[in-house]
Design an enzyme around this catalytic site. Structure first.
Site, PDB file in Angstrom:
ATOM      1  N   PRO A 165       0.830  -1.208   0.000  1.00  0.00           N
ATOM      2  CA  PRO A 165       0.000   0.000   0.000  1.00  0.00           C
ATOM      3  C   PRO A 165       0.863   1.256   0.000  1.00  0.00           C
ATOM      4  O   PRO A 165       2.076   1.184   0.217  1.00  0.00           O
ATOM      5  CB  PRO A 165      -0.776  -0.116   1.312  1.00  0.00           C
ATOM      6  CG  PRO A 165       0.095  -0.924   2.210  1.00  0.00           C
ATOM      7  CD  PRO A 165       0.883  -1.858   1.323  1.00  0.00           C
ATOM      8  N   GLU A 237      -2.664   0.886 -14.099  1.00  0.00           N
ATOM      9  CA  GLU A 237      -3.891   1.711 -14.071  1.00  0.00           C
ATOM     10  C   GLU A 237      -3.452   3.074 -13.550  1.00  0.00           C
ATOM     11  O   GLU A 237      -3.127   3.228 -12.375  1.00  0.00           O
ATOM     12  CB  GLU A 237      -4.909   1.069 -13.142  1.00  0.00           C
ATOM     13  CG  GLU A 237      -5.349  -0.303 -13.618  1.00  0.00           C
ATOM     14  CD  GLU A 237      -6.286  -0.954 -12.617  1.00  0.00           C
ATOM     15  OE1 GLU A 237      -7.302  -0.362 -12.285  1.00  0.00           O
ATOM     16  OE2 GLU A 237      -5.954  -2.060 -12.160  1.00  0.00           O
ATOM     17  N   CYS A 271      -9.478   8.572  -9.585  1.00  0.00           N
ATOM     18  CA  CYS A 271      -8.841   8.598 -10.916  1.00  0.00           C
ATOM     19  C   CYS A 271      -9.852   8.989 -11.978  1.00  0.00           C
ATOM     20  O   CYS A 271      -9.544   9.724 -12.901  1.00  0.00           O
ATOM     21  CB  CYS A 271      -8.206   7.243 -11.224  1.00  0.00           C
ATOM     22  SG  CYS A 271      -9.362   5.871 -11.105  1.00  0.00           S
TER      23      CYS A 271
END
Ligand code: NAD
Length: 466
Positions: A165, A237, A271
């Site tokens: 993370p 991504e 995003c």
């Protein structure tokens, strides 16, 4: 990056500070794992892979049990997520629910064996094999659900996973890791926390067979370069700068709430948030007014406060970046119809901001602001609006808004992006592919495509007769 170190001393591993963005103060610490530790972690993930890959039925059951375990830990996960990420508690609960839903969705998904029939007297069968240990590197805006978007398909496909993370949000993911570790076989899923170069080392580790990354374009490039060392598969991504184009038959009152939340949910740190809004010149003032009114009245505050609809920005560097692009826009001649600056008081709060009169070259339009700031730009012809919408290096999503749905869809088809919506933005199904174009990504996540992204074809070819 979090910088403060504490707890170092003989016999005690290094740790780094985790800040509550609602106060700007440290509230806990996380282990600052070092790159050298990854050798043992990846080695254990590799050994665990041999058992995990063996039986899809066992995996289906285990992933369903894992989903139940996530839900059972929902209160603790959601509170910790709000504490370190800043989002309102209701959104944290929704994120936990989506994490469990992803596990359930992929638990029941299996790849299809296929026969090749092409007239030759042979039987060619395409089967699917897992890749091996997968590295999942994720950002701080949706720590749990983005991690799940990676580990759920990877595990369902029979791989093992090492998750890293963001150092801004390590704690909820660590808790999720321990919840899952209690119900999954040992070392099938491991969470590592630490500061760079931990991610860089994980991306280049020779034992990793797939690096699946979500984050900024610049880090994505670095990850692709790092993974080239071992020729691991790469799925990226990356950032977005989604445009929404309003058509001249749009009903502003009717869509204003949806537009506002598509831009400001999670404090704009999405995003696929609307990051630029193009309105016909005739409607521009009305659109600005409708959004500014919402920006001025939305309840901004700590995520743990039940009244809050918008929390703080997640971290100090991101807040500084948002201040910088907003100041630049104002210096370029923009006007703030709402907000425009940091809020007084502690914590990383930025007033929800609607900008008008923004030059298209200003970084808040041409780049990704990733915060609670929305520029609204007027256009005169539809071609001009579509060209502007397509005129950046990004290509994640986009939307078109109008009353005539066929006309709106025809305009949406002209958007150069992975997903285009009509009268919505960022509405996603677990079953759909998720893939950005241009700088917004490489590879396909989501739905069966996400499963196949974690598999390799294996062809068995034999004659039909002995
Ligand atoms: P980031 O690129 O700074 O960091 C992402 C992750 O990469 C973090 O875990 C970070 O610690 C790690 N990292 C940093 N340097 C690394 C390196 N050299 N090698 C390997 N890993 C490294 O992004 P961020 O600021 O955490 O997140 C915001 C960005 O993420 C935005 O651009 C946003 O659009 C993007 N994002 C994209 C999607 C998507 O699905 N397309 C979803 C959410 C966020």
């Amino acid at each position: 990056m979090p910088t403060s170190e504490s707890g170092q001393g003989p016999g005690r591993p290094a740790r780094f500070a985790v800040v509550d963005p609602a106060t700007g103060e440290t509230f806990d610490e996380a282990p600052d794992q070092q790159p050298e530790e990854l050798d043992a972690v990846v080695d254990r993930a590799h050994r665990a892979w041999h058992g995990w890959r063996a039986d899809p039925v066992v995996r289906t059951t285990a992933l369903r049990v894992a989903a139940d375990a996530v839900e059972a830990a929902g209160d603790d996960l959601a509170r910790l997520l709000t504490r370190e990420q800043g989002k309102p508690l209701t959104e944290s609960y929704a994120e936990v629910a989506r994490t469990a839903a992803r596990l359930r969705y992929f638990a029941d998904l299996a790849p299809r064996t296929r026969q090749i029939v092409d007239g030759r007297p042979v039987r060619s069968e395409i089967r699917w094999r897992p890749l091996g240990p997968v590295a999942a590197i994720v950002p701080w805006n949706f720590p749990l659900q983005l991690a799940a978007a990676k580990f759920a398909p990877a595990l369902a496909a029979g791989n093992t996973v090492v998750i890293k993370p963001s150092p801004f949000t390590p704690l909820a993911t660590r808790l999720l890791g321990s919840v899952l570790a209690a119900v999954l076989p040992e070392d099938v899923l491991t969470v590592v926390t630490g500061r760079e170069p931990l991610g860089a080392r994980l991306a280049s580790h020779p034992g990793i067979r797939h690096v699946t990354f979500t984050g900024s374009v610049s880090t994505g490039r670095a990850v692709a370069e790092a993974a080239a060392a071992s020729l691991a598969r790469v799925t990226l991504e990356l950032g977005g700068n989604d445009a929404a184009v309003l058509l001249d038959d749009v009903d502003v009152d009717r869509i204003a709430d949806r537009l506002f939340w598509a831009a400001f949910r999670n404090c704009g740190q999405v995003c696929m948030a609307i990051k630029r809004l193009y309105a016909p010149a005739r409607l521009h003032a009305e659109v600005v007014e409708a959004l500014a009114q919402r920006a001025k009245t939305v309840a901004v505050g700590p995520g743990l406060n039940p009244e809050t609809r918008l929390g703080p920005v997640n971290n100090a560097p991101q807040l500084a970046r948002i201040e910088r692009v907003t100041q630049q826009a104002l210096a370029d001649g923009a006007r703030a119809a709402a907000g425009g600056r940091r809020q007084d008081g502690p914590g990383y709060f930025f007033a929800p901001t609607i900008l008008t009169d923004v030059p298209p070259s200003s970084p808040v339009v041409s780049g990704e602001q990733f915060g609670p700031v929305l520029p609204v730009l007027p256009y005169r012809s539809l071609d001009e609006a579509v060209d502007a919408a397509n005129g950046t290096g990004f290509g994640l999503g986009g939307s078109v808004w109008g009353t005539d749905l066929d006309r709106a869809e025809a305009v949406a088809e002209r958007l150069e992006c992975g997903t285009a919506w009509v009268n919505h933005h960022a509405e996603l199904s677990l079953a759909q592919p998720f893939a950005g174009v241009k700088d917004s990504g490489v590879g396909v996540a989501g739905g069966p495509w996400g499963l196949y992204g974690n598999l390799r074809p294996f062809v068995v070819h034999r004659p039909q007769e002995a």
